[in-house]
Design an enzyme around this catalytic site. Structure first.
Site, PDB file in Angstrom:
ATOM      1  N   PHE A  12      35.300  70.126  37.084  1.00 40.37           N
ATOM      2  CA  PHE A  12      34.081  70.872  37.552  1.00 40.37           C
ATOM      3  C   PHE A  12      33.514  70.044  38.414  1.00 40.37           C
ATOM      4  O   PHE A  12      33.118  68.855  38.182  1.00 40.37           O
ATOM      5  CB  PHE A  12      33.053  71.140  36.153  1.00 40.37           C
ATOM      6  CG  PHE A  12      32.216  71.960  36.545  1.00 40.37           C
ATOM      7  CD1 PHE A  12      32.297  73.263  36.518  1.00 40.37           C
ATOM      8  CD2 PHE A  12      30.822  71.450  36.739  1.00 40.37           C
ATOM      9  CE1 PHE A  12      31.025  74.283  36.918  1.00 40.37           C
ATOM     10  CE2 PHE A  12      29.927  72.092  37.185  1.00 40.37           C
ATOM     11  CZ  PHE A  12      30.088  73.633  37.207  1.00 40.37           C
ATOM     12  N   ASP A  41      33.861  61.852  41.367  1.00 38.67           N
ATOM     13  CA  ASP A  41      32.570  62.478  41.252  1.00 38.67           C
ATOM     14  C   ASP A  41      32.180  62.033  39.990  1.00 38.67           C
ATOM     15  O   ASP A  41      32.535  62.185  38.755  1.00 38.67           O
ATOM     16  CB  ASP A  41      33.208  64.154  40.835  1.00 38.67           C
ATOM     17  CG  ASP A  41      32.072  64.991  40.358  1.00 38.67           C
ATOM     18  OD1 ASP A  41      30.836  64.370  40.011  1.00 38.67           O
ATOM     19  OD2 ASP A  41      31.957  66.036  40.320  1.00 38.67           O
ATOM     20  N   LYS A  79      22.393  64.588  37.978  1.00 41.05           N
ATOM     21  CA  LYS A  79      22.160  64.433  36.585  1.00 41.05           C
ATOM     22  C   LYS A  79      21.019  63.516  36.261  1.00 41.05           C
ATOM     23  O   LYS A  79      19.975  63.529  36.422  1.00 41.05           O
ATOM     24  CB  LYS A  79      23.531  64.422  35.821  1.00 41.05           C
ATOM     25  CG  LYS A  79      24.196  65.706  35.675  1.00 41.05           C
ATOM     26  CD  LYS A  79      25.031  65.826  34.464  1.00 41.05           C
ATOM     27  CE  LYS A  79      25.848  67.115  34.530  1.00 41.05           C
ATOM     28  NZ  LYS A  79      25.349  68.069  33.881  1.00 41.05           N
TER      29      LYS A  79
HETATM   30  C1  LIG Z   1      31.199  66.301  37.154  1.00 41.57           C
HETATM   31  C2  LIG Z   1      30.086  67.415  37.782  1.00 41.57           C
HETATM   32  N1  LIG Z   1      30.221  67.478  39.051  1.00 41.57           N
HETATM   33  C3  LIG Z   1      29.252  68.506  39.599  1.00 41.57           C
HETATM   34  C4  LIG Z   1      28.364  69.233  38.664  1.00 41.57           C
HETATM   35  C5  LIG Z   1      27.322  69.933  39.441  1.00 41.57           C
HETATM   36  O1  LIG Z   1      26.054  69.367  39.198  1.00 41.57           O
HETATM   37  P1  LIG Z   1      24.920  70.382  39.417  1.00 41.57           P
HETATM   38  O2  LIG Z   1      24.775  71.348  38.294  1.00 41.57           O
HETATM   39  O3  LIG Z   1      23.772  69.338  39.454  1.00 41.57           O
HETATM   40  O4  LIG Z   1      24.937  71.182  40.645  1.00 41.57           O
HETATM   41  C6  LIG Z   1      28.484  68.723  37.396  1.00 41.57           C
HETATM   42  C7  LIG Z   1      27.498  69.639  36.483  1.00 41.57           C
HETATM   43  O5  LIG Z   1      27.906  69.679  35.209  1.00 41.57           O
HETATM   44  C8  LIG Z   1      29.310  67.878  36.832  1.00 41.57           C
HETATM   45  O6  LIG Z   1      29.362  67.891  35.345  1.00 41.57           O
END
Ligand SMILES: Cc1ncc(COP(=O)(O)O)c(C=O)c1O
Length: 409
Positions: free
Chosen positions: A143, A228, A260
């Protein structure tokens, strides 16, 4: 208000009175205030928050140092645009660079998706675009966000379908399979993009040694490694960053994305890149009006300073070990996976994680059904032992009623 009551009531014609575009299921509870690991709804009912805004509230609700920093900054300087800077934002960048190993530069965003969007654009710019390296390889089950590009990077084809055609340039490979990755990385690939623990994908940690093998492959094939760390970063897994668990192998990504926990509730994200890679961007290539504004930067700086002062990675390791052991002791829990305080408890056959979530909520505990058969727990890193005991007791009481897969009453 009970956990099952709809916060917005019902129209006479039976339609729910929700003022939001229906991208999410109707909200289950209307919360009013929180402190540490506790949160109260508008009717004064208390809950233990073992989700923490989905791994955002690493210091807990309303942390006094973060709240004070935001309040002071709100009275001092809130926004100047990226034509200018301020005394706070560079300190956040310098602190992040130090924690990430040094030698890099930072672009601030407002979310995790935007941090990944920046990383993808930077990789394409570095790779020379359409006539050079421009594709990004990520893993099934990953994700990476909800913008069109990060949605395509997200390795969940069912989420792609309603939004086709998505931007080209994304390939997906089996999770943690180095041969599959090697087969996908050719000389059109600018970057490999991976999480160290797939959070939204079900809390699936990378096997030991995999990241080092990916780093070696990227070096051999001449592409970048983007990690990420939006969910895993900033101490959540018991190290400052998930990739640092493999430090013995000396793994250093080229680009790291964060969000986050960075603002402990204030919207702020970041894309860090090694200076040599960051240099591929020129002025005008990328931007966002509010990225790194003094208000969110003040939240981030206070969060980082507090995390360093309390040794947040050590807290996550300690509390994570306690929570894991308590969960493993529950007869209805088959296994516990994850790292630090990013954990998932796999439930015995027939127990529906969504039903467990709903029953826990009614009993005053917030957890998250991350798969149909597993619940995710991401409490604040400074959660007390008493609150861990209380949460596990609530969960245990709920699970006991699910002997046959349906709660007995
Ligand atoms: C690993 C990862 N990358 C990117 C995101 C996207 O972040 P945002 O919801 O702040 O756009 C998330 C959100 O859960 C995530 O868990």
């Amino acid at each position: 208000m009970t956990a099952t009551a709809h916060p917005f009531g019902t129209h006479a014609d039976g339609l729910e009175r929700c003022p939001f575009i229906p991208t999410y299921a109707p909200p289950a509870v209307m919360f009013e205030r929180g402190l540490g690991t506790e949160v109260w709804d508008v009717d004064g009912k208390r809950y233990l928050d073992f989700l923490g805004g989905i791994a955002v509230l690493s210091l807990g609700h309303s942390h006094p140092d973060v709240a004070a920093a935001v309040a002071t900054q709100a009275h001092t300087l809130q926004q100047v645009s990226n034509y200018f800077t301020n005394p706070i934002t560079p300190q956040v960048a310098i602190t992040l660079d130090r924690l990430l190993g040094g030698g890099g530069q930072v672009f601030f965003t407002n979310s995790g998706a935007e941090a990944n969007e920046c990383a993808i654009k930077l990789a394409r710019r570095w790779g020379g675009g359409a006539h050079g390296r421009w594709q990004v390889v990520s893993a099934y089950g990953s994700f990476h966000g909800r913008t069109l590009a990060t949605l395509h990077a997200t390795g969940q084809p069912s989420k792609h379908e309603p939004f086709q055609p998505l931007p080209p340039g994304f390939r997906h490979v089996a999770w943690a399979d180095i041969d599959a990755l090697a087969a996908a990385v050719d000389d059109t690939v600018a970057a490999v993009l991976l999480e160290t623990v797939q959070g939204e994908g079900g809390v699936n940690p990378m096997p030991p040694g995999y990241l080092a093998a990916v780093r070696a492959l990227c070096d051999e094939r001449g592409c970048l490694l983007i990690v990420d760390e939006v969910q895993t970063g900033l101490a959540r897994t018991g190290a400052w960053f998930g990739f640092q668990h493999d430090l013995d192998d000396g793994v250093q990504p080229d680009i790291v994305t964060l969000a986050k926990a960075l603002g402990n509730g204030a919207p702020v994200g970041a894309c860090w890149a090694k200076a040599g890679v960051a240099a591929a961007f020129e002025a005008g290539d990328h931007g966002t009006t509010q990225g790194g504004n003094p208000l969110s930067a003040a939240a981030a700086l206070a969060t980082l300073r507090t995390m360093e002062a309390i040794d947040a990675p050590a807290l996550a390791r300690l509390a994570g070990a306690t929570l894991r052991a308590s969960l493993e002791a529950l007869p209805q829990v088959v296994s516990v996976r994850g790292r630090g305080l990013l954990l998932a408890a796999e439930l015995t056959d027939g127990i529906d994680a969504k039903a467990v979530y709903a029953e826990c909520l009614a009993a005053g505990l917030i957890v998250n059904p991350i798969t149909p058969t597993a619940i995710r727990l991401t409490p604040p890193l400074n959660v007390s032992e008493e609150h861990i005991d209380e949460a596990v007791a609530v969960l245990s009481g709920v699970l006991e009623r699910f002997g046959s897969g349906v709660p007995a009453r």
